[in-house]
Design a protein around this motif. Structure first.
Motif, PDB file in Angstrom:
ATOM      1  N   TRP A  52      12.413   0.470  -5.738  1.00 25.36           N
ATOM      2  CA  TRP A  52      12.689  -0.051  -4.398  1.00 25.36           C
ATOM      3  C   TRP A  52      11.480  -0.686  -3.715  1.00 25.36           C
ATOM      4  O   TRP A  52      11.493  -0.896  -2.513  1.00 25.36           O
ATOM      5  CB  TRP A  52      13.240   1.073  -3.503  1.00 25.36           C
ATOM      6  N   SER A  53      10.397  -0.894  -4.445  1.00 28.60           N
ATOM      7  CA  SER A  53       9.160  -1.465  -3.898  1.00 28.60           C
ATOM      8  C   SER A  53       8.353  -0.452  -3.105  1.00 28.60           C
ATOM      9  O   SER A  53       8.897   0.469  -2.506  1.00 28.60           O
ATOM     10  CB  SER A  53       9.403  -2.706  -3.022  1.00 28.60           C
ATOM     11  N   ARG A  54       7.040  -0.668  -3.142  1.00 29.18           N
ATOM     12  CA  ARG A  54       6.141   0.267  -2.466  1.00 29.18           C
ATOM     13  C   ARG A  54       5.962  -0.082  -0.990  1.00 29.18           C
ATOM     14  O   ARG A  54       5.400   0.691  -0.240  1.00 29.18           O
ATOM     15  CB  ARG A  54       4.778   0.254  -3.166  1.00 29.18           C
ATOM     16  N   ALA A  55       6.407  -1.241  -0.591  1.00 34.15           N
ATOM     17  CA  ALA A  55       6.242  -1.656   0.801  1.00 34.15           C
ATOM     18  C   ALA A  55       7.128  -0.801   1.703  1.00 34.15           C
ATOM     19  O   ALA A  55       8.175  -0.329   1.273  1.00 34.15           O
ATOM     20  CB  ALA A  55       6.618  -3.129   0.935  1.00 34.15           C
ATOM     21  N   PRO A  56       6.692  -0.603   2.963  1.00 36.51           N
ATOM     22  CA  PRO A  56       7.507   0.198   3.882  1.00 36.51           C
ATOM     23  C   PRO A  56       8.850  -0.485   4.143  1.00 36.51           C
ATOM     24  O   PRO A  56       8.908  -1.695   4.361  1.00 36.51           O
ATOM     25  CB  PRO A  56       6.659   0.247   5.159  1.00 36.51           C
ATOM     26  N   LEU A  57       9.917   0.297   4.097  1.00 38.28           N
ATOM     27  CA  LEU A  57      11.260  -0.223   4.359  1.00 38.28           C
ATOM     28  C   LEU A  57      11.768   0.396   5.656  1.00 38.28           C
ATOM     29  O   LEU A  57      11.346   1.493   6.026  1.00 38.28           O
ATOM     30  CB  LEU A  57      12.205   0.164   3.213  1.00 38.28           C
ATOM     31  N   SER A  58      12.679  -0.317   6.331  1.00 42.10           N
ATOM     32  CA  SER A  58      13.239   0.315   7.529  1.00 42.10           C
ATOM     33  C   SER A  58      14.675   0.728   7.251  1.00 42.10           C
ATOM     34  O   SER A  58      15.409   0.073   6.521  1.00 42.10           O
ATOM     35  CB  SER A  58      13.151  -0.633   8.727  1.00 42.10           C
ATOM     36  N   VAL A  59      15.040   1.866   7.822  1.00 42.03           N
ATOM     37  CA  VAL A  59      16.333   2.493   7.542  1.00 42.03           C
ATOM     38  C   VAL A  59      17.044   2.718   8.865  1.00 42.03           C
ATOM     39  O   VAL A  59      16.437   3.133   9.845  1.00 42.03           O
ATOM     40  CB  VAL A  59      16.097   3.847   6.821  1.00 42.03           C
TER      41      VAL A  59
ATOM     42  N   GLU B 178       6.475   7.285  -8.468  1.00 42.83           N
ATOM     43  CA  GLU B 178       6.223   6.012  -9.147  1.00 42.83           C
ATOM     44  C   GLU B 178       7.541   5.287  -9.406  1.00 42.83           C
ATOM     45  O   GLU B 178       7.643   4.074  -9.243  1.00 42.83           O
ATOM     46  CB  GLU B 178       5.475   6.282 -10.450  1.00 42.83           C
ATOM     47  N   ALA B 179       8.566   6.078  -9.792  1.00 39.54           N
ATOM     48  CA  ALA B 179       9.864   5.464 -10.065  1.00 39.54           C
ATOM     49  C   ALA B 179      10.451   4.864  -8.784  1.00 39.54           C
ATOM     50  O   ALA B 179      10.958   3.739  -8.803  1.00 39.54           O
ATOM     51  CB  ALA B 179      10.815   6.511 -10.647  1.00 39.54           C
TER      52      ALA B 179
ATOM     53  N   HIS C 239       8.189  18.471  -3.560  1.00 38.46           N
ATOM     54  CA  HIS C 239       9.092  18.480  -2.412  1.00 38.46           C
ATOM     55  C   HIS C 239       9.020  17.171  -1.633  1.00 38.46           C
ATOM     56  O   HIS C 239      10.042  16.658  -1.180  1.00 38.46           O
ATOM     57  CB  HIS C 239       8.733  19.660  -1.506  1.00 38.46           C
ATOM     58  N   ALA C 240       7.805  16.629  -1.511  1.00 38.33           N
ATOM     59  CA  ALA C 240       7.641  15.358  -0.795  1.00 38.33           C
ATOM     60  C   ALA C 240       8.351  14.232  -1.531  1.00 38.33           C
ATOM     61  O   ALA C 240       8.879  13.310  -0.913  1.00 38.33           O
ATOM     62  CB  ALA C 240       6.164  15.028  -0.625  1.00 38.33           C
ATOM     63  N   ALA C 241       8.364  14.310  -2.865  1.00 39.82           N
ATOM     64  CA  ALA C 241       9.031  13.265  -3.646  1.00 39.82           C
ATOM     65  C   ALA C 241      10.550  13.362  -3.469  1.00 39.82           C
ATOM     66  O   ALA C 241      11.237  12.339  -3.341  1.00 39.82           O
ATOM     67  CB  ALA C 241       8.658  13.380  -5.110  1.00 39.82           C
ATOM     68  N   LEU C 242      11.086  14.589  -3.439  1.00 37.15           N
ATOM     69  CA  LEU C 242      12.528  14.749  -3.215  1.00 37.15           C
ATOM     70  C   LEU C 242      12.898  14.254  -1.819  1.00 37.15           C
ATOM     71  O   LEU C 242      13.960  13.667  -1.608  1.00 37.15           O
ATOM     72  CB  LEU C 242      12.926  16.217  -3.376  1.00 37.15           C
TER      73      LEU C 242
ATOM     74  N   GLN D 208       0.616   6.607 -13.629  1.00 34.61           N
ATOM     75  CA  GLN D 208       1.262   7.730 -12.942  1.00 34.61           C
ATOM     76  C   GLN D 208       2.291   8.407 -13.838  1.00 34.61           C
ATOM     77  O   GLN D 208       2.415   9.625 -13.839  1.00 34.61           O
ATOM     78  CB  GLN D 208       1.922   7.243 -11.646  1.00 34.61           C
ATOM     79  N   TYR D 209       3.054   7.601 -14.609  1.00 36.05           N
ATOM     80  CA  TYR D 209       4.026   8.194 -15.535  1.00 36.05           C
ATOM     81  C   TYR D 209       3.300   9.003 -16.605  1.00 36.05           C
ATOM     82  O   TYR D 209       3.753  10.073 -17.008  1.00 36.05           O
ATOM     83  CB  TYR D 209       4.867   7.112 -16.213  1.00 36.05           C
TER      84      TYR D 209
END
Lengths: 345, 311
Positions: B117-124, B111-112, B38-41, A306-307
């Motif tokens: 912070w891991s790709r797994a879903p996190l709860s906020v 990707e960063a 925009h989705a990444a931001l 991806q990078y």
């Protein structure tokens, strides 16, 4: 019409200039194919090794990108649904093979199925002439095709698996061994190179470029831009379909979920990095964008594709918009613009 | 009962859509940038918040402020280093370049986030707005405090944008640039600075939207992807750069989905939206040609052009 009859020599000139496959410089086309064939054959001793295993995805993505490059590079249309065209070609070909259609026929019909989607894309391109609107319309078309495949019982979310039922074979040679598969894919790639080189070399290719450069001027000198958009989009989609068929017969499986926008971005990166509107650009792009990640996975380094995609897109757009091969060719001085100038003067 | 349920659900989903689309349309309308990053931001804002409020345990206001500041900084770097060099290019190269470069930036950012912070879903969580009993009944349907806040923020966001665009000098410059960029430049508007401003404004707003979305659902690097495609639909239906249009279309789309989901499978709903998008563009292209003749006449003319060129 009346103007044409008033100046018959012009009308004759335009007629003579139409598709003109006889005017194609076939030795040049053969030369372009040899550029791929010779290194391809030299690689055969390695085809059975681990590196040969990497050659498979590189070849498949190069074939797919060859078709995509015809759609995007020549008529300058940012088509955003190559992944959908490829999976339609692959799934159709796989289903036909499962139904007992001989392998080569099913393989070519995969291209025909891709071309049919290409017809839809072409109609959209002919009607929608704003580049942004066209991007989003084709993006929506890709989502639509994805949704249709997921709903369709024959494919569904789990995708189509063909390997269990048929073993692809040509004239008794089964496509199971690594070397046979390599040779088959190399042959398909050479076929694509011949198609692209002949297209580029013919007036058809030059006029397709002209539709992207200046549509109004092209209309004013008596050509019909829609026709050249149509031809380049359908021809490109045919090769994309062939590429999809190659994918499914080699990997045995195509899942709709992996043929959506991220795959389109990878394909876009391949053709942009290699060089839009260059004959061998997609091969260079596939070597860089697929070859580097696959090769480093062999070395135990992974997770940076991806990078690589992101960085390559940014670097190419900012510093070398013509891509690796395009930049090289511009330096050498082979430019399609020169050809066009010769045509119009 | 089912209808009020759908209306309230539609209002909540519509608020998320409208929030996402509002910041998208600011950047899009002013700069002609369909910002694929925009989705990444959007996800980035939520991750910064998660880092500050979730991991480091700071107060939620600091978390939101940090998310806004962080994403505005990322936006500034993107605008100045990636987008600014493209402004001088011809129109088709500009659109091509902008789409590719923002796609590239999105890839790197997502990707960063995944690797940090891991790709797994996190709860906020935000300010204890979630949880059992934290809801008020509206027409007999329990709506959580968080959902009420989301709806309120969406409405306030549009009020703020409407005020900014119609009643301030910045807004006047923005309107001028949307109408005619070159003329605005000749009138002495600093177009480059306005582009930066629009991008930063959009980035800041999307950071807040990201935090709210992550609290409503879960936090994942690609959580904004579906919304990005919806944003295209909303912006196009609402009119390019049209703030009130985006609000109406955002809530409208949310309501449509909430009502349709009671009758149809979600795949069919998405398909209908994409089909609508394609049909809209086709209709727009056919209707907006110089010849003011009905669509069918134009189609016929195109077909006969086609045939005559074959002869």
């Amino acid at each position: 019409m009346s103007e044409e009859s008033a100046r018959p020599e012009d009308a004759a000139a335009i007629e003579g200039l139409d598709i003109d496959l006889a005017g194609v410089d076939w030795p040049a086309v053969v030369r372009q194919a040899l550029y791929v064939l010779v290194p391809g054959l030299l690689f055969i001793p390695f085809a059975a090794s681990n590196i040969g295993f990497i050659a498979r995805p590189i070849l498949i993505f190069a074939i797919i990108a060859m078709g995509y490059n015809i759609m995007v590079g020549w008529p300058d249309l940012l088509v955003f649904c190559p992944a959908a065209i490829a999976i339609v070609g692959g799934v159709s070909s796989g289903l036909l093979a499962q139904a007992g259609v001989p392998f080569l026929v099913a393989f070519l019909l995969g291209g025909v199925a891709g071309a049919l989607v290409g017809v839809v894309v072409a109609l959209i391109a002919i009607i929608i002439r704003t580049s942004f609107d066209f991007v989003i319309a084709t993006l929506a078309l890709e989502q639509l095709i994805f949704t249709a495949l997921v709903i369709w019982a024959a494919v569904g979310p789990a995708g189509l698996r063909v390997g269990d039922i048929e073993t692809p074979s040509i004239a008794g040679m089964a496509l199971t061994g690594q070397v046979e598969t390599y040779l088959f894919l190399l042959a398909v790639l050479i076929f694509s190179v011949v198609v692209v080189a002949a297209f580029d070399n013919s007036l058809l290719g030059t006029l397709s470029v002209a539709t992207g450069e200046n549509e109004d001027l092209l209309t004013s000198i008596g050509y019909q831009p829609s026709k050249y958009k149509f031809v380049s989009l359908v021809l490109g989609a045919f090769l994309l379909g062939i590429g999809g068929a190659s994918y499914i017969h080699v990997n045995n499986l195509m899942v709709p979920n992996s043929w959506v926008l991220p795959q389109t971005v990878i394909l876009l990166t391949i053709i942009v990095v290699g060089g839009l509107r260059t004959i061998h650009g997609p091969i260079v792009g596939a070597l860089v964008m697929v070859g580097i990640p696959e090769f480093s996975r062999l070395l135990g380094i992974s997770g940076f594709q991806q990078y690589l995609i992101g960085g390559a897109l940014i670097a190419i757009v900012l510093f070398a918009p013509a891509g690796i091969l395009g930049t090289y060719q511009n330096r050498v001085g082979i430019s399609i613009r020169d050809k066009l100038r010769g045509l119009w003067s | 009962m089912a209808l009020t349920d759908a209306l309230i659900n539609g209002l909540i989903i519509g608020s998320v859509y409208a929030l996402f689309a509002a910041s998208f349309t600011i950047i899009f309308g002013v700069m002609d940038i369909p910002n694929m990053a925009h989705a990444a931001l959007f996800a980035g804002g939520a991750y910064v918040y998660y880092q500050l409020a979730g991991i480091m345990g700071l107060h939620w206001t600091i978390g939101i402020l940090g998310a806004v500041v962080g994403i505005v900084a990322v936006g500034a770097v993107m605008e100045l280093t990636l987008l600014k060099p493209l402004y001088g290019r011809s129109e088709s190269e500009y659109i091509f370049g902008v789409i590719l470069i923002t796609l590239g930036a999105a890839r790197i950012l997502e990707e960063a986030f995944g690797s940090i912070w891991s790709r797994a879903p996190l709860s906020v969580t935000i300010a204890e707005l979630q949880g059992a009993g934290k809801s008020i009944p509206i027409f007999g349907i329990p709506v959580s405090y968080l959902q009420v806040v989301v709806i309120a923020v969406a409405v306030l966001n549009f009020v703020f944008l409407y005020w900014l665009i119609n009643y301030t000098s910045i807004g006047r410059s923005i309107r001028a640039v949307v109408q005619d960029r070159e003329l605005a430049y000749m009138k002495g508007i600093d177009v480059d600075r306005l582009f930066l401003l629009a991008f930063l404004l959009g980035s800041g707003m999307i950071a807040v939207a990201g935090v709210l979305n992550a609290a409503l659902f879960t936090l994942e690097p690609s959580m904004g992807f579906g919304l990005l495609i919806k944003a295209f639909i909303i912006v196009i239906l609402g009119g390019f750069g049209n703030i009130l249009g985006a609000a109406a279309a955002g809530f409208g789309l949310g309501l449509y989905e909430a009502i349709a989901v009671q009758q149809l499978e979600s795949y069919y709903i998405f398909a209908s939206e994409f089909l609508l998008l394609i049909v809209f563009f086709l209709a727009k292209a056919l209707l907006s040609t110089e010849r003011a003749s009905p669509v069918i006449v134009q189609l016929r003319a195109r077909v006969s052009d086609w045939r005559s060129s074959d002869e």
